[in-house]
Design an enzyme around this catalytic site. Structure first.
Site, PDB file in Angstrom:
ATOM      1  N   SER A 657       0.817  -1.216   0.000  1.00 42.04           N
ATOM      2  CA  SER A 657       0.000   0.000   0.000  1.00 42.04           C
ATOM      3  C   SER A 657       0.849   1.263   0.000  1.00 42.04           C
ATOM      4  O   SER A 657       0.322   2.360  -0.223  1.00 42.04           O
ATOM      5  CB  SER A 657      -0.941   0.010   1.211  1.00 42.04           C
ATOM      6  OG  SER A 657      -0.211   0.064   2.424  1.00 42.04           O
ATOM      7  N   LYS A 700      -6.117   4.879   7.940  1.00 42.40           N
ATOM      8  CA  LYS A 700      -4.961   5.638   7.458  1.00 42.40           C
ATOM      9  C   LYS A 700      -5.269   7.129   7.379  1.00 42.40           C
ATOM     10  O   LYS A 700      -4.465   7.971   7.807  1.00 42.40           O
ATOM     11  CB  LYS A 700      -4.535   5.109   6.091  1.00 42.40           C
ATOM     12  CG  LYS A 700      -3.947   3.702   6.154  1.00 42.40           C
ATOM     13  CD  LYS A 700      -3.651   3.143   4.774  1.00 42.40           C
ATOM     14  CE  LYS A 700      -3.037   1.746   4.864  1.00 42.40           C
ATOM     15  NZ  LYS A 700      -2.781   1.147   3.542  1.00 42.40           N
TER      16      LYS A 700
END
Length: 808
Positions: A657, A700
């Site tokens: 990611s 996040k």
């Protein structure tokens, strides 16, 4: 075209409480079916319905999805209408006591047989002594004794008369019978005998020898007469025993005439009692009175009458339906059964009454539910379960005997036929591992019941969810939830699913949230749960779990962990990762840096070099070098050496990611263009520069927002996410409010070019007709730098070649 930041409405899909027609969940009916699991319901219907070998079920799905509760409820409701299985019991095998026999009886009959046999033993314990103390028995026994005595007396009397006629006396001594000459009715002493004339002595000796032969013959006949007497006693005893036993056994035979094996067992019992009738007599009567000689078979045995008891293994209620058993501790003995022992004078002894059933016995004729991981972690349990299912029998074997740990008396009970439907429950990984590594698994568990962790979110499914919450509230005796509380729970379930188009089916989390919301509502003295209570429960859950998150944020604010949220830097970018501790996950900003120089076309992943990077992360970094080679300076060799690292990373790094952030840092270092530190990036990238979806997008974004918010929002801060992750957004209310007020931004990007423009404020640039990128664009700067590296490397190679030639 510039990327448009997301509006606040796109960051959180709110469930509209006005769509519900009820005020509280007390106004709506319970949900009868399992919500969001149509595939699993179909599989259970099929698996339970099909009656073929090997069609046992394996329910796979994440823990907490309600697998066990649903399957148990479904099977119990179905089993209640099914046929009641037979009763089973173990009885003594009179031919070989080490091999107890199994008896199958109709439901409810095992306990009756057990009571009947107990009553039989009690009755015989009274009637047999009475019979053998009766006048009839004593008279007949005395007649047999007298007959033997008369027979012996007549034989010795005839011999004595014959001896007297010949002046010889028959005398009884402590050592037996002997003959001696006599005169006038008195024996002659040896001295007198020697003084007799020789002819007279010779005649006496001849007569004595003849009489001695007759005496010897008479004595030889005595044991035969005693044996005949014993046989008459045995016949008398058998007749008397038959008279008292057979009548009572006949009553039982009549009661169980439809059960062939029971009748055969009763026949064996009858014969054994008749044979061992003395065991029922008082101690003083157990010794026969035949010339003071004990009859055989007088040895004592512990718990003698247990041999006639019935060990009831399974006793079912006639109207109970098929059994449904969940075994929470599926050890070998708890599954298969066990044989207990008792210590006696230093030895371990056992008999058929000490056989104990296992879960397979209790579930025989019905259903057995087991936790897969518990079965697999119990020694020998998994193999024993497979062996029973394959053979369709239950064989009780002692583990100690199998493993030769002890050497003692044990049993070998008759196997019991097995007819059971087994349902294993476990995580998907357990199912897949068993399928791959155990060749027998696929033949024994042919029905896969796959429970999903989420369901589609629609108006209809939200109405069903409301009914689910009503059902759970009533089942757990919680306060009713008003429509706004229901809406907030549904929103949270979308967050749990990490998708605003889905809802979580994790029942454990839903029940926990409802119970905690109920607590806070009761603390405030409310009669129903509202959205405030639900939100307080969510906040309290986070508060209990986020100490580590707060500690990391504190160290960033103190400058221990270096993360900048303002200014611009070349080759440095804020990446985002997710940490999961227990059941709590949170986002953590990480500083990623890139350095470039002249080299041979390699991009070094420092985490991989020191073995701190996982294979997926390493794959993402390898993609970057091929992206550079496939996009820039196509006619030149890739001649750079680059390094990438997560700064202040002291643990492992896994996942791809951060590959887009690493690529942005690399492009910044090549183009010598600074990146805005007020922005953070997440997303993976492929070789074509397309930004791909990642997991944990909400955590996040919130992780970077918390850092920026603690330092003070200026409106410049934001996060770049993959455009394909927009549908997964269910952000916290404070993040949504900040975006709505223009204090924070979320940018959906689809390509590397879109991202680099946002991060640098410089257009990415397109390749023009002349084959070059637009002037002053990021792509043009990157390509020029790579061409420069290539030319430098070429010149360096020529210079080395020339020096080598001159040296030669």
């Amino acid at each position: 075209m510039p990327v448009k930041k997301l509006e606040s409405e796109e960051l959180y899909r709110r469930c509209d409480p006005e769509q519900f027609e009820f005020e509280t969940t007390a106004d709506i009916k319970d949900l009868a079916e399992l919500i969001g699991q149509p595939r699993a319901v179909e599989a259970v219907n099929f698996g339970v319905g099909i009656q073929q070998d090997g069609y046992n079920l394996f329910a796979l799905g994440p823990a907490g999805t309600g697998k066990q509760a649903f399957i148990r409820h479904y099977i119990e409701s179905r089993a209640s209408a099914e046929k009641v299985p037979p009763d089973w019991c173990y009885v003594n095998n009179f031919e070989d006591t080490r091999k107890p026999a199994a008896l199958m009886l109709p439901p409810g009959k095992a306990v009756k047989l057990h009571n009947d046999m107990n009553m039989l033993v009690e009755e015989l314990g009274v009637t047999i002594p009475e019979v053998f103390q009766s006048d009839e028995y004593n008279t007949r026994a005395e007649a047999i004794d007298q007959e033997l005595s008369e027979r012996q007396d007549k034989a010795f009397e005839a011999l004595n008369k014959k001896a007297e006629a010949k002046n010889i006396m028959l005398m009884r001594t402590p050592t037996g019978f002997t003959l001696a000459p006599m005169r006038k009715g008195k024996p002659i002493f040896p001295k007198e005998f020697r003084e007799l004339p020789e002819e007279e002595r010779k005649k006496i000796e001849e007569d004595s020898s003849a009489l001695q032969d007759e005496l010897r013959e008479t004595l030889h006949k005595a044991p035969q007469w005693q044996e005949e007497s014993r046989q008459k006693f045995a016949q008398l005893n058998r007749e008397m025993a038959i008279g008292v036993v057979t009548h009572r056994i006949d009553v039982l035979r009549q009661a169980y005439q439809d059960q062939e094996k029971v009748v055969a067992y009763l026949n064996d019992v009858e014969e054994d009692i008749i044979k061992n009738f003395r065991k029922f007599l008082p101690e003083e009567q157990r010794r026969p009175a035949l010339l003071g000689i004990e009859l055989p078979g007088q040895e004592e045995e512990t718990h003698w009458f247990n041999r006639y008891r019935i060990n009831v293994l399974l006793a079912h209620d006639v109207d109970g339906g098929a059994p449904v058993i969940y075994e929470s501790l599926p050890s070998y003995n708890n599954l298969i059964g066990r044989i207990e022992h008792t210590a006696q004078q230093g030895a371990l002894l056992t008999d058929f009454t000490k056989i104990r059933v296992g879960a397979l016995h209790r579930a025989n004729g019905g259903y057995l539910l087991l936790d897969a991981i518990k079965v697999l972690t119990q020694p020998f349990a998994w193999e024993a379960l497979k062996r029973a299912l394959e053979s369709r029998t239950i064989k009780i074997e002692s583990l100690a005997q199998m493993t030769s740990l002890i050497s003692t008396v044990s049993l070998d009970p008759e196997c019991i036929p097995l007819n059971v439907k087994v349902v294993l429950m476990g995580e998907p990984i357990i199912y897949y591992l068993l399928s791959y590594y155990d060749p027998e698994f696929a033949d024994l568990f042919k029905v896969q019941v796959d429970f999903a962790s989420q369901m589609d979110r629609s108006t209809e499914s939200q109405q069903q969810y409301a009914r689910l919450l009503a059902t759970l509230a009533r089942k757990q005796q919680l306060l009713p939830f008003d429509r706004y509380a229901v809406g907030r729970v549904i929103d949270h379930c979308a967050r749990l699913a990490d998708d605003n188009e889905k809802l979580s089916t994790h029942m454990r989390s839903i029940q926990g949230l409802m119970q905690e919301s109920d607590y806070w509502a009761r603390e405030r003295g409310e009669s129903s749960v509202n959205a405030v209570d639900v939100q307080q429960a969510i906040d309290a859950q986070v508060r209990r779990s986020d100490r580590i998150r707060e500690r990391i944020l504190e160290e960033i604010e103190r400058g221990t962990i270096m993360i900048e949220t303002e200014g611009n830097k070349v080759g440095v970018i804020n990446g985002l990762s997710v940490m999961m501790l227990g059941g709590f996950s949170f986002g953590r900003p990480s500083r990623i840096s890139a350095r470039v120089r002249l080299g041979k076309g390699s991009v070094v992943d420092i985490e991989r070099e020191v073995k701190m990077g996982g294979p997926i992360h390493s794959k993402g970094v390898l993609i970057l070098s091929h992206f550079l080679g496939g996009r820039y300076a196509l006619n030149y060799p890739l001649s750079l050496s680059a390094s990438l690292v997560f700064e202040q990373s002291y643990g492992g790094v896994e996942g791809d990611s951060a590959s887009s952030a690493e690529l942005y840092a690399l492009l910044s270092a090549l183009a010598q263009v600074p990146i805005k530190q007020s922005l953070a990036v997440t997303g993976s990238v492929n070789q074509h520069g397309e930004i791909q979806a990642i997991g944990g997008v909400n955590e996040k974004i919130e992780g970077f927002f918390d850092l920026c918010n603690s330092r003070g929002l200026t409106g410049e801060e934001g996060v770049l996410i993959p455009a394909t992750n927009v549908k997964h957004l269910m952000l916290r209310h404070d993040v949504v409010a900040a975006v709505e007020n223009g204090k924070f931004s979320v940018y959906p990007v689809s390509t590397v070019d879109e991202g680099i423009e946002l991060l640098t404020g410089i257009r990415a640039g397109d390749r023009e007709s002349n084959g070059k990128y637009t002037s002053d664009s990021v792509n043009r700067l990157v390509e020029d730098r790579l061409i420069h590296f290539s030319m430098q490397l070429k010149n360096f190679a020529k210079s080395n070649a020339a020096e080598k030639t001159s040296d030669e």
